[in-house]
Design a protein around this motif. Structure first.
Motif, PDB file in Angstrom:
ATOM      1  N   PRO A 172       1.157  -0.486  -0.153  1.00 22.34           N
ATOM      2  CA  PRO A 172      -0.070  -0.298  -0.144  1.00 22.34           C
ATOM      3  C   PRO A 172       0.840   1.547   0.125  1.00 22.34           C
ATOM      4  CG  PRO A 172      -1.026  -1.410   1.550  1.00 22.34           C
ATOM      5  CD  PRO A 172       0.628  -2.242   0.997  1.00 22.34           C
ATOM      6  N   VAL A 173       2.017   1.102   0.503  1.00 14.76           N
ATOM      7  CA  VAL A 173       3.328   2.407   1.034  1.00 14.76           C
ATOM      8  C   VAL A 173       3.608   2.505  -1.079  1.00 14.76           C
ATOM      9  CG1 VAL A 173       5.202   3.412   1.502  1.00 14.76           C
ATOM     10  CG2 VAL A 173       3.247   1.907   3.192  1.00 14.76           C
ATOM     11  N   ARG A 174       4.162   1.593  -0.769  1.00 15.40           N
ATOM     12  CA  ARG A 174       4.776   1.344  -2.553  1.00 15.40           C
ATOM     13  C   ARG A 174       3.504   1.953  -3.366  1.00 15.40           C
ATOM     14  NH1 ARG A 174       4.681  -3.946  -4.141  1.00 15.40           N
ATOM     15  NH2 ARG A 174       5.258  -4.472  -2.016  1.00 15.40           N
ATOM     16  N   LEU A 175       2.374   1.704  -3.507  1.00 15.82           N
ATOM     17  CA  LEU A 175       1.131   2.509  -4.540  1.00 15.82           C
ATOM     18  C   LEU A 175       1.242   3.937  -4.231  1.00 15.82           C
ATOM     19  CD1 LEU A 175      -1.071  -0.870  -4.626  1.00 15.82           C
ATOM     20  CD2 LEU A 175       0.966  -0.391  -6.629  1.00 15.82           C
ATOM     21  N   LEU A 176       1.052   4.276  -2.915  1.00 14.73           N
ATOM     22  CA  LEU A 176       1.104   5.521  -2.428  1.00 14.73           C
ATOM     23  C   LEU A 176       1.769   6.068  -3.498  1.00 14.73           C
ATOM     24  CD1 LEU A 176      -1.150   8.322  -2.101  1.00 14.73           C
ATOM     25  CD2 LEU A 176      -0.123   7.452   0.829  1.00 14.73           C
ATOM     26  N   THR A 177       2.855   5.524  -3.034  1.00 10.75           N
ATOM     27  CA  THR A 177       4.551   5.968  -3.213  1.00 10.75           C
ATOM     28  C   THR A 177       4.686   6.535  -4.760  1.00 10.75           C
ATOM     29  OG1 THR A 177       6.268   5.670  -1.451  1.00 10.75           O
ATOM     30  CG2 THR A 177       6.945   6.165  -3.289  1.00 10.75           C
ATOM     31  N   VAL A 178       3.995   5.398  -5.856  1.00 15.90           N
ATOM     32  CA  VAL A 178       4.199   5.576  -7.028  1.00 15.90           C
ATOM     33  C   VAL A 178       2.821   6.685  -7.661  1.00 15.90           C
ATOM     34  CG1 VAL A 178       3.536   4.254  -9.176  1.00 15.90           C
ATOM     35  CG2 VAL A 178       5.184   2.799  -7.131  1.00 15.90           C
ATOM     36  N   ILE A 225       0.445   0.635   8.377  1.00 12.92           N
ATOM     37  CA  ILE A 225       0.896  -1.190   7.845  1.00 12.92           C
ATOM     38  C   ILE A 225       0.191  -2.106   8.929  1.00 12.92           C
ATOM     39  CG2 ILE A 225       0.302  -2.636   6.088  1.00 12.92           C
ATOM     40  CD1 ILE A 225      -0.563  -0.028   5.031  1.00 12.92           C
ATOM     41  N   ASP A 226      -0.803  -2.884   9.446  1.00 17.76           N
ATOM     42  CA  ASP A 226      -1.006  -3.710   9.996  1.00 17.76           C
ATOM     43  C   ASP A 226       0.109  -3.153  11.287  1.00 17.76           C
ATOM     44  OD1 ASP A 226      -2.074  -5.180   8.107  1.00 17.76           O
ATOM     45  OD2 ASP A 226      -0.022  -6.191   7.752  1.00 17.76           O
ATOM     46  N   ASN A 227       0.453  -4.041  11.857  1.00 15.86           N
ATOM     47  CA  ASN A 227       1.681  -3.270  13.138  1.00 15.86           C
ATOM     48  C   ASN A 227       2.827  -2.629  13.317  1.00 15.86           C
ATOM     49  OD1 ASN A 227       2.511  -5.399  12.554  1.00 15.86           O
ATOM     50  ND2 ASN A 227       2.753  -6.655  14.546  1.00 15.86           N
TER      51      ASN A 227
END
Length: 394
Positions: free
Chosen positions: A238-244, A382-384
């Protein structure tokens, strides 16, 4: 009407060229002819007595100088001169010249005809003197039908090996000596078969998709090969997609991934933006092997992976970026941004993923030092895992 600077006649390798009355007249009235040695061998018996011939050989600048003071030059070219052909070269070199083109079928059209293949949806690419990145976007997009022009380096066998290396599942049909009486050959095979074969030149290839990859929109981190098996050393999906998304890569030409580690961001970018040039930097030498494994696993070719200290690498050797992602800085964020802003193209952006308030503040401070500003920030948990703040500059 004045004589055109160039008459460009497309021919095949047929020993008895099929010419129209118009092209026969152009040849009969011509005085200066030009083309490759192969073209001269095919057409010489039709040329008028006392003709002058200008060989098309490199360096082309010498050929163009001989063209300068002449008009009515009859140029022979293969197939359709406007299809990755010599006519486009002459248009660039002589932009004001009058040019008339008399096309024949290009080699990919001829191959489709031999295959009885409707080719209106075929994507055509040329590897003739061109990089693999010309072919890669069509493969990444799972185009069902791809026509490929080859050369003596990027041969059908080399194409087959690349397909296997990056897990693209295509059937290959290779046409050799198309239009050549008695020597023409058309064969269909798998990449595994083609990889060990030799092919006559000239040749071209039609690729037909057998099975698309159907990779997910976001690549799961569990499927990557990790640094020393440390699954946390990767930008989460999820972080990767937002970064892109925050990199705003639409219309960009060159992307730098600084501190690529497993290569996940570069690979995600390649899957979504198959035409952008990607240069990825990682200080740890293990990164080279990780990028090799993961880029092949996820069918992401043409990522230039560079290992070494970003602060001392000769960055001028790589395409200047208009978007940069900083995935790791080793405590030298200021020095890193100094180098990035030296090469960043006008209007370019930098995106940074921060894991602490201290690094957020440091990034903001260094960006403002260069007269830039933070355009947007998003924080995700993301999660914990610890919160990640994604910061974009303009």
């Amino acid at each position: 009407m004045s004589e055109p600077k160039f008459h460009i006649i497309g021919i095949s390798d047929c020993g008895t060229p099929c010419l129209t009355p118009e092209t026969e007249r152009v040849i009969r009235c011509g005085k200066v002819f030009s083309g490759g040695r192969r073209h001269r061998g095919i057409m010489e018996h039709l040329l008028p007595e006392g003709y002058e011939w200008i060989d098309v050989t490199v360096p082309l600048a010498d050929v163009f100088r001989r063209y300068d003071d002449r008009s009515g030059i009859v140029v022979f070219a293969s197939g359709d001169p406007l299809f990755y052909g010599y006519a486009a070269t002459l248009q660039r070199e002589f932009p004001d010249a009058e040019i008339r083109v008399y096309p024949s079928f290009n080699s990919l059209q001829m191959l489709a005809h031999r295959m009885l293949l409707p080719y209106q949806d075929m994507v055509n690419v040329s590897l003739t003197g061109r990089p693999w990145s010309n072919l890669d976007p069509a493969l990444i997009e799972d185009r069902p039908l791809i026509g490929v022009l080859t050369d003596r380096t990027k041969t059908p066998a080399m194409i087959a090996r690349r397909l296997m290396e990056y897990n693209f599942d295509y059937e290959m049909t290779v046409g050799e000596n198309l239009g050549n009486d008695g020597n023409e050959r058309v064969r269909t095979m798998t990449p595994a078969e083609a990889a060990g074969m030799e092919f006559d030149v000239p040749n071209c290839v039609v690729l037909r998709l057998r099975k698309p990859r159907n990779l997910p929109f976001g690549l799961p981190e569990s499927e990557f090969c990790h640094l020393d098996g440390r699954e946390k050393m990767i930008t989460k999906m999820p972080v990767r997609l937002l970064t892109v998304a925050m990199l705003s890569l639409e219309g960009r030409k060159s992307f730098w991934d600084v501190g690529f580690c497993t290569g996940s961001v570069s690979i995600e970018v390649r899957r979504h933006y198959p035409s952008i040039a990607i240069t990825s930097f990682e200080i740890r030498p293990e990164g080279e092997e990780l990028m090799k494994i993961n880029s092949r696993r996820f069918s992401a070719p043409s990522i230039t992976a560079v290992t070494g200290d970003f602060l001392t690498l000769p960055l001028e050797e790589y395409p200047a970026p208009d978007a940069v992602f900083i995935g790791g800085h080793g405590g030298k964020l200021g020095e890193m941004l100094d180098r990035i802003y030296k090469y960043l193209r006008p209007g370019g952006t930098v995106v940074f993923n921060s894991v602490s308030a201290e690094s957020c503040a440091a990034f903001r401070r260094e960006v403002e030092k260069h007269g830039r500003r933070i355009a947007s920030t998003h924080t995700m948990t993301i999660d914990n895992h610890n919160p990640i703040t994604i910061m974009k500059t303009l």
